[in-house]
Design an enzyme around this catalytic site. Structure first.
Site: not given
Ligand code: FSX
Ligand code: SF4
Length: 297
Positions: A49, A52, A154, A187, A224, A227, A244, A250, A259, A271, A278, A281
């Site tokens: 998309c 990236c 991807c 992603c 996790h 987190c 949680c 999640c 992250c 997120c 989560c 991805c």
């Molecule tokens: Fe894939 Fe890249 Fe996701 Fe998008 O192009 S990893 S669909 S965020 O951007 O390839």
């Molecule tokens: Fe784990 Fe998700 Fe709970 Fe955070 S929100 S403690 S990552 S299960």
């Protein structure tokens, strides 16, 4: 007035169209001015998309390199990128071939590779009146690359582009080409991860990879484990701060990424802190099991 190399390159790139500067001349000029220690990067975009690239362009840091311009002008020589290069058309393709002939470059691939229909679901470019599939272009450019960097889930594993019912047979770059790749999934992937990979490739110190081709330095701990909501009481519903999200689905317990530490959007949020689950991805299974409330989460 003192004009830095960075300012000069910006000026030349911005004014190349107005000056009708031949893209190959621009390429040679940039090559002559590029950081002598910086590697050349060919960045291709297949089935994805473009998120990236957008994520990379959101890179911001208090330490050098401070922004994407710093990376692209001071650190590396980005010779081909469908959105960022000044060249276009067959001249741009000629630049890619010119780099490929020399070998030793980083081939960065974003997006998966469609393999069904002879690859005809995704075209990389046209040259000499012939359309070249993304499969053919990546095969050719991978042949003499020093390293293949799969940017995003991807490119690394197929990701969203490979999800049913897409009939185009999308595969990750390594699987489609039968080659080893350095995978920076997500992603999209966090901009820090992309820049980290490029910087580590420069110094030859990416370190150990996990069984999914990801650098252990970035992908050894689960979300996790890192987190701040770990150990808090379960959220009974969506949109409630501080609880949680595991019972809501999640996937942090089986997702490896930084992250909670890296944070997103200029280190403002991520997120879970935005009360979003989560969705795993960065995992090879994404998105097939990402939204199912399966027992392993
Ligand atoms: Fe894939 Fe890249 Fe996701 Fe998008 O192009 S990893 S669909 S965020 O951007 O390839
Ligand atoms: Fe784990 Fe998700 Fe709970 Fe955070 S929100 S403690 S990552 S299960």
């Amino acid at each position: 007035m003192k004009v830095s190399r960075r300012d000069f390159l910006r000026l030349v790139t911005a004014s190349s169209a107005a000056l009708a500067l031949d893209p190959l001349d621009l390429f040679r000029l940039r090559e002559a001015l590029a950081n002598p220690g910086g590697p050349t990067i060919l960045w291709l975009q297949g089935s994805g998309c473009t998120g990236c690239s957008i994520s990379f362009l959101n890179y911001i840091s208090t330490a050098a390199p401070a922004d994407p311009a710093d990376v692209l002008i001071e650190t590396v020589d980005l010779a081909y990128h469908p959105n960022l290069m000044a060249a276009a058309g067959e001249s741009a393709v000629a630049v890619a071939h010119s780099v490929a002939a020399k070998g030793g470059y980083i081939l960065a691939v974003e997006g998966g590779i469609p393999t069904a229909f002879g690859g005809a679901a995704c075209w990389a470019w046209s040259e000499g009146g012939r359309d070249v599939t993304f499969l053919e272009a990546t095969r050719e450019l991978a042949a003499r690359a020093a390293v293949i960097l799969s940017i995003g889930t991807c490119a690394a594993y197929g990701g969203v582009s490979a999800a049913a019912p897409n009939p185009t047979g999308v595969m990750g770059v390594g699987a489609a080409l039968g080659k080893s790749t350095l995978n920076i999934p997500g992603c999209p992937p966090h901009p820090d991860w992309i820049v980290w990979a490029i910087a580590k490739l420069l110094t030859g110190s990416v370190g150990a990879l996990d069984s999914n081709g990801r650098p252990a330095a970035l992908f050894s701990k689960t979300v996790h484990e890192q987190c701040p909501r770990r150990g808090t009481s379960p959220a009974g519903t969506y949109g409630v701060d501080g609880h949680c999200l595991k019972t809501l689905g999640c996937k942090g317990p089986r997702t490896k990424a930084t992250c909670p530490i890296s944070l997103w959007n200029g280190r403002t949020n991520w997120c879970v802190d935005a009360n979003g689950l989560c969705i795993a991805c960065t995992e090879p299974t994404f998105p097939f099991t990402s939204v199912r409330r399966d027992a392993d989460a």
